[in-house]
Design a protein around this motif. Sequence first.
Motif, short mmCIF file in Angstrom:
data_model
loop_
_atom_site.label_atom_id
_atom_site.label_comp_id
_atom_site.label_asym_id
_atom_site.label_seq_id
_atom_site.Cartn_x
_atom_site.Cartn_y
_atom_site.Cartn_z
N LEU A 1 -97.00 -15.31 19.94
CA LEU A 1 -95.88 -14.37 19.99
C LEU A 1 -95.06 -14.45 18.71
O LEU A 1 -94.54 -13.43 18.22
N ILE A 2 -94.94 -15.64 18.16
CA ILE A 2 -94.19 -15.85 16.91
C ILE A 2 -94.75 -14.95 15.80
O ILE A 2 -94.01 -14.31 15.05
N PHE A 3 -96.07 -14.92 15.70
CA PHE A 3 -96.69 -14.14 14.64
C PHE A 3 -96.39 -12.65 14.81
O PHE A 3 -96.06 -11.95 13.85
N LEU A 4 -96.48 -12.16 16.04
CA LEU A 4 -96.22 -10.75 16.30
C LEU A 4 -94.77 -10.38 15.97
O LEU A 4 -94.50 -9.34 15.36
N ILE A 5 -93.84 -11.25 16.36
CA ILE A 5 -92.42 -10.99 16.08
C ILE A 5 -92.15 -11.04 14.58
O ILE A 5 -91.40 -10.21 14.04
N THR A 6 -92.77 -11.99 13.91
CA THR A 6 -92.60 -12.12 12.46
C THR A 6 -93.05 -10.85 11.74
O THR A 6 -92.38 -10.35 10.83
N GLN A 7 -94.19 -10.31 12.17
CA GLN A 7 -94.70 -9.07 11.57
C GLN A 7 -93.71 -7.93 11.75
O GLN A 7 -93.47 -7.13 10.84
N LYS A 8 -93.10 -7.85 12.95
CA LYS A 8 -92.17 -6.77 13.25
C LYS A 8 -90.87 -6.90 12.45
O LYS A 8 -90.33 -5.92 11.93
N ILE A 9 -90.36 -8.13 12.35
CA ILE A 9 -89.08 -8.35 11.69
C ILE A 9 -89.17 -8.11 10.18
O ILE A 9 -88.31 -7.44 9.58
N TYR A 10 -90.21 -8.66 9.56
CA TYR A 10 -90.27 -8.60 8.09
C TYR A 10 -91.04 -7.39 7.58
O TYR A 10 -90.93 -7.05 6.41
N GLN A 11 -91.82 -6.75 8.43
CA GLN A 11 -92.48 -5.49 8.09
C GLN A 11 -93.23 -5.51 6.76
O GLN A 11 -93.08 -4.62 5.92
N ILE A 12 -93.98 -6.56 6.57
CA ILE A 12 -94.86 -6.63 5.40
C ILE A 12 -96.26 -6.99 5.88
O ILE A 12 -96.42 -7.64 6.92
N GLY A 13 -97.25 -6.57 5.13
CA GLY A 13 -98.63 -6.86 5.51
C GLY A 13 -98.98 -8.30 5.19
O GLY A 13 -99.64 -8.57 4.16
N ILE A 14 -98.56 -9.22 6.05
CA ILE A 14 -98.77 -10.66 5.78
C ILE A 14 -100.24 -10.98 5.56
O ILE A 14 -100.61 -11.66 4.59
N LYS A 15 -101.10 -10.49 6.45
CA LYS A 15 -102.52 -10.81 6.34
C LYS A 15 -103.13 -10.26 5.04
O LYS A 15 -103.94 -10.93 4.39
N ASP A 16 -102.74 -9.04 4.67
CA ASP A 16 -103.26 -8.46 3.43
C ASP A 16 -102.79 -9.26 2.22
O ASP A 16 -103.55 -9.48 1.26
N GLU A 17 -101.53 -9.68 2.24
CA GLU A 17 -101.01 -10.49 1.13
C GLU A 17 -101.74 -11.82 1.02
O GLU A 17 -102.08 -12.28 -0.08
N ILE A 18 -101.99 -12.44 2.16
CA ILE A 18 -102.69 -13.73 2.17
C ILE A 18 -104.13 -13.57 1.70
O ILE A 18 -104.62 -14.36 0.89
N ALA A 19 -104.81 -12.54 2.21
CA ALA A 19 -106.19 -12.29 1.78
C ALA A 19 -106.27 -12.03 0.28
O ALA A 19 -107.26 -12.37 -0.37
N GLY A 20 -105.20 -11.46 -0.28
CA GLY A 20 -105.16 -11.18 -1.71
C GLY A 20 -104.75 -12.37 -2.56
O GLY A 20 -104.60 -12.24 -3.78
N GLY A 21 -104.58 -13.51 -1.94
CA GLY A 21 -104.27 -14.74 -2.68
C GLY A 21 -102.80 -14.94 -2.97
O GLY A 21 -102.43 -15.72 -3.85
N ASN A 22 -101.92 -14.26 -2.23
CA ASN A 22 -100.47 -14.39 -2.43
C ASN A 22 -99.99 -15.69 -1.78
O ASN A 22 -99.78 -15.75 -0.57
N LEU A 23 -99.82 -16.72 -2.60
CA LEU A 23 -99.46 -18.04 -2.08
C LEU A 23 -98.10 -18.02 -1.39
O LEU A 23 -97.87 -18.75 -0.42
#
Length: 272
Positions: free
Chosen positions: A157-179
């Motif tokens: 649930l934490i992950f889902l809420i985090t995605q909603k609050i910050y509204q950034i593509g976390i997974k895409d950023e991570i896959a792209g090597g964004n440390l």
Amino acid sequence: MEKYLYDLLDILIVIFFLFISKRTADFLTKFDDDDSVEIGANSAVALWRFGQYFGMAIAMSGLLGTETAMKDIPSFFLNGALVTLLFFLSHYINRYLFLKGIDNNKLIGEGNAAVGMVNCGIYLASGLVLNGVLSGGGGGLLSAIVFFALAQCVIALIFLITQKIYQIGIKDEIAGGNLSAGVFLAGVVISYAVILRSSVSGDFIGWERGIISFFVSAFVGLAFLFVIQKVADAIFLPKTTLSEQIIKRNTAAVTVVEAISLSVAIVIARIM
């Protein structure tokens, strides 16, 4: 003298399970982990293994100091096997939720430190939760497994809420090597696991009271965590936002905010 002998045996058993965790991870990856670290200086693999070993030690320490650990080595050994199973199960559940659609092994093998950092955070969070469910008494393995499963649901649930609050593509950023995105997600998961550990630790007080107490503590801790994250964002990044710094790949700024969040999470867990 007898106590020291049991202590030594406990330490040896923990080292044995750390080795088992290494061999398990070696088997599950599609590349030579040792060569990646020793020859390739792959920081992604190093972060992954750091979280794995440290998290496993935190989980196993939940068994230490108990009557089982001191007087019944075979049972301690069997419980250690169960902890190892739950540890890896927790990691794969959370990795599926947080990094769904990402080829974890491939990116880590290629040196994607952001993916390695997220895996590190998941391992540490898993170890903290397991340490909590194992630290009390009275409920047996059944209560430990039930509260462990409940904790996994709340972490998802934490992950889902985090995605909603910050509204950034976390997974895409991570896959792209964004440390910075990796540090952010790992920091959120570890900070909440610190709080969640206090919700699942302690002696078993009955199913109804225990479950109610768990959810109250878990969601109060969740609210505190996100409030503190926003406060830290406003105070320590006054001219920008955490989301902007993640997108700009400013790992330094994100690390500062996550350090504050983790520090306050430790205090919240102690109070709760």
